[in-house]
Design a protein around this motif. Structure first.
Motif, PDB file in Angstrom:
ATOM      1  N   GLN A  89      -0.762   5.896  -3.889  1.00  0.00           N
ATOM      2  CA  GLN A  89      -1.719   4.843  -4.255  1.00  0.00           C
ATOM      3  C   GLN A  89      -1.231   3.440  -3.942  1.00  0.00           C
ATOM      4  N   VAL A  90       0.064   3.267  -3.674  1.00  0.00           N
ATOM      5  CA  VAL A  90       0.473   1.912  -3.251  1.00  0.00           C
ATOM      6  C   VAL A  90       0.248   1.776  -1.753  1.00  0.00           C
ATOM      7  N   ASP A  91      -0.124   0.573  -1.399  1.00  0.00           N
ATOM      8  CA  ASP A  91      -0.251   0.256   0.013  1.00  0.00           C
ATOM      9  C   ASP A  91       1.002  -0.549   0.351  1.00  0.00           C
ATOM     10  N   LYS A  92       1.901   0.041   1.117  1.00  0.00           N
ATOM     11  CA  LYS A  92       3.209  -0.599   1.322  1.00  0.00           C
ATOM     12  C   LYS A  92       3.126  -1.898   2.112  1.00  0.00           C
ATOM     13  N   VAL A  93       2.015  -2.126   2.783  1.00  0.00           N
ATOM     14  CA  VAL A  93       1.874  -3.428   3.456  1.00  0.00           C
ATOM     15  C   VAL A  93       1.046  -4.397   2.616  1.00  0.00           C
ATOM     16  N   ASP A  94       0.645  -3.966   1.433  1.00  0.00           N
ATOM     17  CA  ASP A  94      -0.087  -4.867   0.536  1.00  0.00           C
ATOM     18  C   ASP A  94       0.340  -4.579  -0.904  1.00  0.00           C
ATOM     19  N   LEU A  95       1.623  -4.757  -1.158  1.00  0.00           N
ATOM     20  CA  LEU A  95       2.136  -4.440  -2.498  1.00  0.00           C
ATOM     21  C   LEU A  95       1.540  -5.357  -3.559  1.00  0.00           C
ATOM     22  N   ARG A  96       1.199  -6.573  -3.166  1.00  0.00           N
ATOM     23  CA  ARG A  96       0.637  -7.530  -4.135  1.00  0.00           C
ATOM     24  C   ARG A  96      -0.630  -6.980  -4.797  1.00  0.00           C
ATOM     25  N   ASN A  97      -1.435  -6.317  -4.022  1.00  0.00           N
ATOM     26  CA  ASN A  97      -2.699  -5.801  -4.567  1.00  0.00           C
ATOM     27  C   ASN A  97      -2.647  -4.310  -4.906  1.00  0.00           C
ATOM     28  N   SER A  98      -1.462  -3.746  -4.895  1.00  0.00           N
ATOM     29  CA  SER A  98      -1.326  -2.322  -5.193  1.00  0.00           C
ATOM     30  C   SER A  98      -1.162  -2.109  -6.697  1.00  0.00           C
ATOM     31  N   PRO A  99      -1.485  -0.924  -7.165  1.00  0.00           N
ATOM     32  CA  PRO A  99      -1.312  -0.655  -8.597  1.00  0.00           C
ATOM     33  C   PRO A  99       0.151  -0.322  -8.922  1.00  0.00           C
TER      34      PRO A  99
END
Lengths: 169, 152
Positions: A89-99
Motif C-alpha cells: 500500500q505504500v507508494d515508494k515514489v510518493d511516501l508523503r502521501n502513502s499510508p
C-alpha cells in the motif's frame, strides 16, 4: 549497557468487540463491497463502516497511544480458489502521501478458508513471512511498508474483506 | 459545555466528548444526562448507556471552585480511566498493583497510607535547591523510600 529500538514491525490483531446488541452488521458491509465491485463505484460511507472505523481508532488510541487518520477504504471479494496478488500500500515514489498502516477486516468469510501472509525482513534474515488467519469479525493491522497477500479461498463461498489504510500521528 | 466519557466494553474510557448544553435539555428545559446520552447515541453510533457524564472541574473528589458539593463522579474522565458504577467514580490507572482505592478522595493510595511529610530541614534544602528530597513508592518493599533525586 543500553538498547534503543530504532524501528519495529508491529502487527495488531484481534476481534472487534462491540457492545451487546451493537454488533457491526457485516451483511450490510458485504452488500456495500458487492455494490462497489459490481458497479466500480467508490466504497459508500455507511453507519456500519463508521462503527468499525471509530472502534479501531478509539481502541488503538486507548491501548497504544497513537491516533489514526483515514486515508482510503475499499472492499475485496475473493471467489473460490482465488488469491490476491502481492499487495503493497505504500507508494515508494510518493511516501508523503502513502499510508502508515493497512487494516484488514473479515466481513464475511467461510471459516478458516484463507489467511493473510505478511512479508518482512528481520535484518540480515530477509525474505521472511508470517501467516495469520482471518475470519469473520477479526482484524489485522500492520505497517503499510510490508508486502502482503491473501491466500487462496479454500471454501466454495465468496469471501469479503474490508481494507482501510491509515496514517498515524 | 457538558462532557461525556465514552465507555468501552470493559468499562474503560475510550473517548471524551463535549456536548452543547442545549443538546441535553429535557422537555422541561432542564439538563438531563439521559437526553445527552440519547443525543450521543444518535450521532456517534455508540449505545446511550455507555456515555457517562463527567465533570471537567472535578479532580480527586473536589471541585475546582472550592465548593465540593458540586464535585461530580470523583475525577474528570480521561482516556484509559475506568468507570466504577458502584462508587460513581472515574478512576485513573492504578499506579501500583498493591494500591487501594480511597473512595472519599477518589484517588489511589498505598496500602500503608500516604508518603510521610518532609522535615522542615528537607523542605529548606529543596527550597535552596541544594537537594531535591522526595518519597518514592517501593512496591517490592511496600514502603516509602526517601530519595534525593538531585544526587541519585
Amino acid at each position: 549497557m543500553h538498547k534503543k529500538v530504532l524501528s519495529e514491525i508491529a502487527l495488531y490483531h484481534g476481534t472487534i468487540d462491540m457492545p451487546k446488541y451493537w454488533d457491526i452488521d457485516r451483511e450490510k458491509l458485504a452488500q456495500d463491497i458487492l455494490t462497489q465491485n459490481l458497479f466500480n463505484k467508490e466504497f459508500p460511507f455507511s453507519r456500519q463502516w463508521d462503527m468499525l472505523n471509530t472502534y479501531m481508532r478509539d481502541h488503538i488510541n486507548l491501548e497504544y497511544g497513537f491516533s489514526l487518520i483515514n486515508k482510503k477504504t475499499w472492499g475485496n471479494i475473493y471467489k473460490p480458489k482465488e488469491a490476491s496478488l502481492p499487495l503493497l500500500q505504500v507508494d515508494k515514489v510518493d511516501l508523503r502521501n502513502s499510508p502508515d498502516f493497512v487494516f484488514l477486516y473479515g466481513v464475511k468469510l467461510a471459516k478458516d478458508s484463507c489467511f493473510v501472509r505478511i512479508h518482512f525482513d528481520d535484518n540480515r534474515r530477509a525474505g521472511r513471512s508470517w501467516d495469520i488467519p482471518i475470519n469473520n469479525n477479526q482484524f489485522i493491522m500492520f505497517p503499510a511498508t510490508q508486502m502482503y497477500y491473501i491466500s487462496p479461498n479454500t471454501s466454495d463461498q465468496l469471501n469479503f474483506i474490508q481494507t482501510i489504510t491509515y496514517e498515524f500521528i | 459545555m457538558a462532557h461525556f466519557a465514552k465507555l468501552g466494553a470493559n468499562g474503560k474510557v475510550i473517548q471524551v466528548l463535549t456536548l452543547d448544553n442545549k443538546d441535553m435539555l429535557n422537555a422541561d428545559g432542564v439538563e438531563d444526562e439521559a437526553v445527552g446520552q440519547q443525543y450521543l447515541e444518535r450521532h456517534n453510533n455508540w449505545p446511550a448507556q455507555m456515555w457517562i457524564q463527567t465533570s471537567y472541574n472535578t479532580s480527586g473528589g473536589k471541585h475546582s471552585s472550592g465548593d465540593n458539593t458540586k464535585a461530580f463522579r470523583g475525577n474528570y474522565a480521561g482516556i484509559g480511566y475506568t468507570w466504577d458504577e458502584d462508587d460513581q467514580i472515574f478512576w485513573p490507572k492504578k499506579p501500583y498493583a498493591s494500591w487501594v482505592k480511597k473512595i472519599d478522595e477518589a484517588r489511589w493510595q498505598s496500602p500503608i497510607g500516604d508518603a510521610p511529610e518532609l522535615t522542615q530541614e528537607q523542605k529548606d534544602q529543596n527550597t535552596a535547591l541544594t537537594h531535591r528530597w522526595g518519597y518514592n513508592w517501593n512496591e517490592e518493599g511496600q514502603s516509602w523510600d526517601l530519595v534525593d533525586s538531585k544526587t541519585s
